[in-house]
Design an enzyme around this catalytic site. Sequence first.
Site, PDB file in Angstrom:
ATOM      1  CG  HIS A 387      20.740  44.041  33.340  1.00  0.00           C
ATOM      2  ND1 HIS A 387      20.369  44.743  32.220  1.00  0.00           N
ATOM      3  CD2 HIS A 387      22.009  44.411  33.609  1.00  0.00           C
ATOM      4  CE1 HIS A 387      21.386  45.487  31.825  1.00  0.00           C
ATOM      5  NE2 HIS A 387      22.399  45.299  32.654  1.00  0.00           N
ATOM      6  NE  ARG A 485      24.519  44.766  40.718  1.00  0.00           N
ATOM      7  CZ  ARG A 485      23.553  45.504  41.276  1.00  0.00           C
ATOM      8  NH1 ARG A 485      23.499  46.795  41.028  1.00  0.00           N
ATOM      9  NH2 ARG A 485      22.663  44.952  42.067  1.00  0.00           N
ATOM     10  NE  ARG A 533      28.702  42.303  42.623  1.00  0.00           N
ATOM     11  CZ  ARG A 533      27.412  42.128  42.370  1.00  0.00           C
ATOM     12  NH1 ARG A 533      26.575  41.981  43.369  1.00  0.00           N
ATOM     13  NH2 ARG A 533      26.961  42.117  41.153  1.00  0.00           N
ATOM     14  N   GLY A 655      23.424  41.440  50.282  1.00  0.00           N
ATOM     15  CA  GLY A 655      22.848  41.458  48.938  1.00  0.00           C
ATOM     16  C   GLY A 655      21.444  40.909  49.086  1.00  0.00           C
ATOM     17  CB  SER A 656      18.333  42.420  50.365  1.00  0.00           C
ATOM     18  OG  SER A 656      18.425  43.576  49.585  1.00  0.00           O
ATOM     19  CG  ASN A 657      18.826  42.462  44.821  1.00  0.00           C
ATOM     20  OD1 ASN A 657      18.036  43.071  45.525  1.00  0.00           O
ATOM     21  ND2 ASN A 657      19.664  43.070  43.990  1.00  0.00           N
ATOM     22  CG  ASP A 658      21.908  36.938  44.572  1.00  0.00           C
ATOM     23  OD1 ASP A 658      21.159  36.304  43.810  1.00  0.00           O
ATOM     24  OD2 ASP A 658      22.842  37.640  44.167  1.00  0.00           O
ATOM     25  CB  CYS A 707      24.732  46.962  48.150  1.00  0.00           C
ATOM     26  SG  CYS A 707      25.292  45.278  47.955  1.00  0.00           S
TER      27      CYS A 707
HETATM   28  C1  PEP Z   1      22.134  41.445  45.648  1.00  0.00           C
HETATM   29  O1  PEP Z   1      22.142  40.233  45.426  1.00  0.00           O
HETATM   30  O2  PEP Z   1      21.342  41.997  46.438  1.00  0.00           O
HETATM   31  C2  PEP Z   1      23.072  42.325  44.923  1.00  0.00           C
HETATM   32  C3  PEP Z   1      23.187  43.591  45.232  1.00  0.00           C
HETATM   33  O3  PEP Z   1      23.779  41.767  43.900  1.00  0.00           O
HETATM   34  P1  PEP Z   1      23.183  41.521  42.412  1.00  0.00           P
HETATM   35  O4  PEP Z   1      21.828  42.150  42.365  1.00  0.00           O
HETATM   36  O5  PEP Z   1      24.146  42.095  41.472  1.00  0.00           O
HETATM   37  O6  PEP Z   1      23.139  40.028  42.359  1.00  0.00           O
HETATM   38 MG    MG Z   2      23.738  39.408  44.294  1.00  0.00          MG
END
Ligand code: PEP
Ligand code: MG
Length: 778
Positions: A387, A485, A533, A655-658, A707
């Site tokens: 965050h 978000r 989202r 969602g490349s982060n997850d 994203c």
């Molecule tokens: C992600 O997971 O890439 C994503 C954009 O969602 P968040 O970072 O909010 O989990």
């Molecule tokens: Mg995510």
Amino acid sequence: MISASMPVPPGFAITAFAYEKFIEETRIAQKIYEIIKETVTDTNDPKQYDAASKKIRELIEKTQMPKTIEEAIRSAYKELNKRLNLKDTFVAVRSSATAEDLPDASFAGQQETFLNTKGIDDLLDKTRKCWSSLFTPRAIFYRNEKGFPHEKVFISVGVQKMVNSRAAGVMFTINPVTGDREEIMIEGNYGLGETVVSGIVNPDDFLLDKKTLNIKSRRIANKTIMYLRDPATGKTVHLDVPEAKRKEFCISEDEVMRLGQHAKLIEEHYGKPMDIEWAIDQDLPFPKNMFIVQARPETVWSGKTMETASGEEKKTGEQLKVVVKGLAAGKRGYGFGVAKVVLSPEDASVQMQKGDVLVTDMTNPDFVPFMKIASAIVTDKGGVTSHAAIVSRELAIPCIVGTETATKVMVTGKQYTVDSRNGIVYEGFLADAAKPTQQTAAGKAEVVMMGAAPVTATKIYMNLGVPDKINDFMDLPFEGIGLMRTEFILASYIGEHPMHFVDTGESQRFVDKLADGVAQVARAIQPRPVVVRFSDFKTNEYRELKGGDKYEIVEQNPMLGWRGCSRYISKWYIQAFKLECQAIKKCRIEWGLKNVYVMLPMVRTVWEVKKCLEIMREEGLERGKDFKVWFMAETPSIAIMADEFSKLCDGFSIGSNDMTQGILMIDRDSERLGAMGYFDERDPAVKRIIAHLIKIAHANGCTVSICGEGPSNLPDFAEFLVRQGIDSISVNNDAITSTKNLVASLEQKIILERLAEQAALASGKPLKKPTQDWEWPQ
Ligand code: PEP
Ligand code: MG
């Protein structure tokens, strides 16, 4: 300032002596100090400050004012009305504590100001409120912290005729960014100065040479909002700045010059750098329309950094002590200020002042108001997709995450330089921090107008977290919002758990607020799409919202827990999901904002997503020609089963982060693994899955976007995505222009490569392409 012949609006002062007499004669003085002693037993507990403040303020506001003081105020107000030939003049009622603005401790902003006060009863009421504001939680905390005895601080009240401002703002007799004392900085916006002081708008700014008053540089900001005083009611109204005036300077060159002269004289008068509020009256001719409404010593650069600003104490990185290191995030540059180690948003509300370095364990959406005023952010936990990293970048604030120990080794009250290019926190002031950087401030970022940007076949979208920030980014060349978000809107606008609204019969209020937040963005950028989202709070974050602990369980692994779609179909959240749907429907149907699309997060199985779509349908949200429904591709399962999921949506957004977290099985917030380089979207396993998803989605008629943070940080990852034929890339505001340029050049390169391939094929000598490490074995 009156004695220094400054143009101060007419008025009078209710002296600190009057306040002292009030608390003495009514015998409440002793009670006040006892309340503090008895209530604040743990100096680190913000709740105790709140409780003490509440009791004392009630006591002061309910206690009858001695007749002599009341009479004196009555007659001074009468006299002012007579002088101005008005009946009940609108006045600003401003408080000023006697220990306020000591050179090394700005107490400014801790006591209250009331604008547009009219009539004697209102004035008496506001006077009592100013007095009681000597005991806000922040003020009590500060005096404790700085060791000022509460008994020695008094408060006076300044009563000034309200300026009917056409434009207003602040000015510093020192460059507030670099500390250069040879410069004056003036910032302004249309209407009342509050929009500038509170940071709601990006103001126009002018940098003046202090000696010659020549304008060294000036910048027009896209000023979208102004506050004006309604002449009938005296109430402050919020208005949109007319389109034509947004990109004009809010004040003339003559007015800039005149303000510069006043600034110089005020600094001479006080003998130190000053922070000044000014206003220009719309009813009077120049130069009689120029007013100074407040002046106080500048405290960020003055005092302890006097020498620094004049060049003696500036030190290089080698000379300064490195306090802590972490992962570079946020705006790449330097932040400098006094540290505030705050472990909760309540803690921050008591301690944080504009320009402080926010040091905490990890931020969550409730921290956003304090992040907005910070000069830099340092966290113990988190990686580059946390965050703190995401939001600080949007707010253009330097940030370092995952230091592991910042909250232990950084000390509240000490000054630090935060170098977010290299992820280092230095004790004291780093010389390089004073040099102007190529980085620009938020909202004045890399402004390349839409028309001037190259055309790309791959669409470039923008990720947006804080809805009101959209005004700053309007001119960037993005083709829509690829990720908005919902949880950020919930946290910043609503602050209560959605189920709390359901249980208290206030569902409609929730729907209205959420719809408002979405519509603000959708209206601003239409016809460009906004992909909203649905909420993706994790249990630990939702619990922080008001009423949250009643609805949220404690999970060991919230990242892998009850989030995304699994909430919407569960009996514990379904009602709230329906409200989220109703808010989207309100935007689309009631307000005609057909550019609002939706996206489902954390999709794990086909059966759950079918249930979600069913609920959406019942709420009037059904896929159609002008209503697209995307699924976020954040789990290995959705990529592996892309053919099946393709039957149910219009597109995917990676969602490349997850996804990186899921493929590599690493907690994306693990500062340890982050620092060791594990979290990397370019890992061949992640790329292999992404390539597979794009191929299968396209074969099944779905579009693919992305994203996550990856392409904003890693141009080579963006290149990989373009080569796989991704349809759109959604990046942070500060990466829009560079990504657009990169993609444009890449697309041309790809065309040339294909031509070369065809030519080679035609000549009978096909080119041999090297196998990529992420490709599936044949
Ligand atoms: C992600 O997971 O890439 C994503 C954009 O969602 P968040 O970072 O909010 O989990
Ligand atoms: Mg995510």
